[in-house]
Design an enzyme around this catalytic site. Sequence first.
Site, PDB file in Angstrom:
ATOM      1  N   LYS A 115      59.807  19.635  12.537  1.00 48.12           N
ATOM      2  CA  LYS A 115      59.914  18.375  12.953  1.00 48.12           C
ATOM      3  C   LYS A 115      58.905  16.343  13.108  1.00 48.12           C
ATOM      4  O   LYS A 115      59.117  16.021  13.518  1.00 48.12           O
ATOM      5  CB  LYS A 115      60.275  18.281  15.160  1.00 48.12           C
ATOM      6  CG  LYS A 115      61.634  19.125  15.221  1.00 48.12           C
ATOM      7  CD  LYS A 115      61.517  19.710  16.066  1.00 48.12           C
ATOM      8  CE  LYS A 115      62.657  20.358  16.805  1.00 48.12           C
ATOM      9  NZ  LYS A 115      62.610  21.807  16.161  1.00 48.12           N
TER      10      LYS A 115
HETATM   11  C1  LIG Z   1      64.141  22.976  15.981  1.00 47.25           C
HETATM   12  C2  LIG Z   1      63.412  23.741  15.171  1.00 47.25           C
HETATM   13  C3  LIG Z   1      65.030  24.086  14.542  1.00 47.25           C
HETATM   14  C4  LIG Z   1      66.182  23.994  14.813  1.00 47.25           C
HETATM   15  O1  LIG Z   1      66.380  22.910  14.382  1.00 47.25           O
HETATM   16  P1  LIG Z   1      67.803  22.376  14.128  1.00 47.25           P
HETATM   17  O2  LIG Z   1      67.834  21.182  13.916  1.00 47.25           O
HETATM   18  O3  LIG Z   1      67.808  21.849  15.977  1.00 47.25           O
HETATM   19  O4  LIG Z   1      68.770  23.022  14.066  1.00 47.25           O
HETATM   20  C5  LIG Z   1      64.967  26.321  14.045  1.00 47.25           C
HETATM   21  N1  LIG Z   1      63.138  26.785  13.804  1.00 47.25           N
HETATM   22  C6  LIG Z   1      62.294  25.288  14.369  1.00 47.25           C
HETATM   23  C7  LIG Z   1      60.718  26.687  14.128  1.00 47.25           C
HETATM   24  C8  LIG Z   1      62.387  24.938  15.025  1.00 47.25           C
HETATM   25  O5  LIG Z   1      61.230  23.457  15.081  1.00 47.25           O
END
Ligand SMILES: *Cc1c(COP(=O)(O)O)cnc(C)c1O
Length: 328
Positions: free
Chosen positions: A107
């Site tokens: 993210k």
């Molecule tokens: C945010 C995250 C997800 C989920 O991602 P989405 O885009 O919400 O489907 C899965 N694994 C990790 C480690 C994350 O940080």
Amino acid sequence: MNYYSLHHKAPKVSFQDAVVKGIAPDKGLYFPEKINPLPKEFFDNIENFSKNEIAFELISQFVGDEIPENVIKEIIADTLSFDFPLIEIEKDILSLELFNGPTMAFKDVGARFMARCLSYFNKNNNNEITVLVATSGDTGGAVASGFLGVKGVNVLILYPSGKVSNVQEKQLTTLGKNIKALEVKGTFDDCQHMVKNAFLDKDITDKIQLTSANSINVARWLPQMFYFAFAYQQLKHKNKAMIFSIPSGNFGNICAGMMAKQLGLPINHFIAATNINRVVPNYLKSGKYIPLKSKQTISNAMDVGDPSNFIRILEIYKNDLITLKKNA
Ligand SMILES: *Cc1c(COP(=O)(O)O)cnc(C)c1O
């Protein structure tokens, strides 16, 4: 580029308004009015582009002329100041490493891009924006780091007491400056509930410009298209079909991959990997979308019982389950 609400009961808005508001007044997610595929030559020659140039090609139509080209290029360069290596696990199975950013969450890219866009939009006025975010761990850290020191933006993070890791708690609570974290006695769902209520509370929204930094926000969501093109750039010489398996929670990342495919990136198939929170796999099987209360697991970023971006996936595939099944 204009964006419309997927609840279809709110006016269209510019990229800037979609980013600043986060979510439409009718509570729908914003979706771009048009998706113009990129020329085939771009993908055929992708090895000749730098990662910043690839990112620019993918994102520029979604920003339009609302941020000058030189500024958006600076934002991209700032955002992507680390690597995205594709590592071979075994023959024909590779892992795209998305943990080389400052908080080790994928993210980071979306959070950094969004923060810099908000900072640009806020450059001429003193209209402070408050980014309100609930986190089960990863999102809060990436948002805190991405928004640290951004002028005119305050960040308020709600996290469930005792349910984020020690490292994550430090990432949330130790930066100071414009980042505040509140420890909530409750679960992630409670935090998310408080955030949703704040957005609905006119007393708050009359006084404070609130926005969200979850993948609901188009500036957090769309930059995730870059990953899929970076993978293709490193894989193209193998001349093999690409299938992406994507650990999914709110389905923002996989939905960004589907957008990259709409732009012409040759992706054969998506695998939506979930834990026991199986609302979307159940839908693909039965054709019925039934949200469930999320169940807690060790992969807490994937513990989502009603993924926000699912509605965007339906929009991309025009509610056509058969086409969606062929792709996912
Ligand atoms: C945010 C995250 C997800 C989920 O991602 P989405 O885009 O919400 O489907 C899965 N694994 C990790 C480690 C994350 O940080």
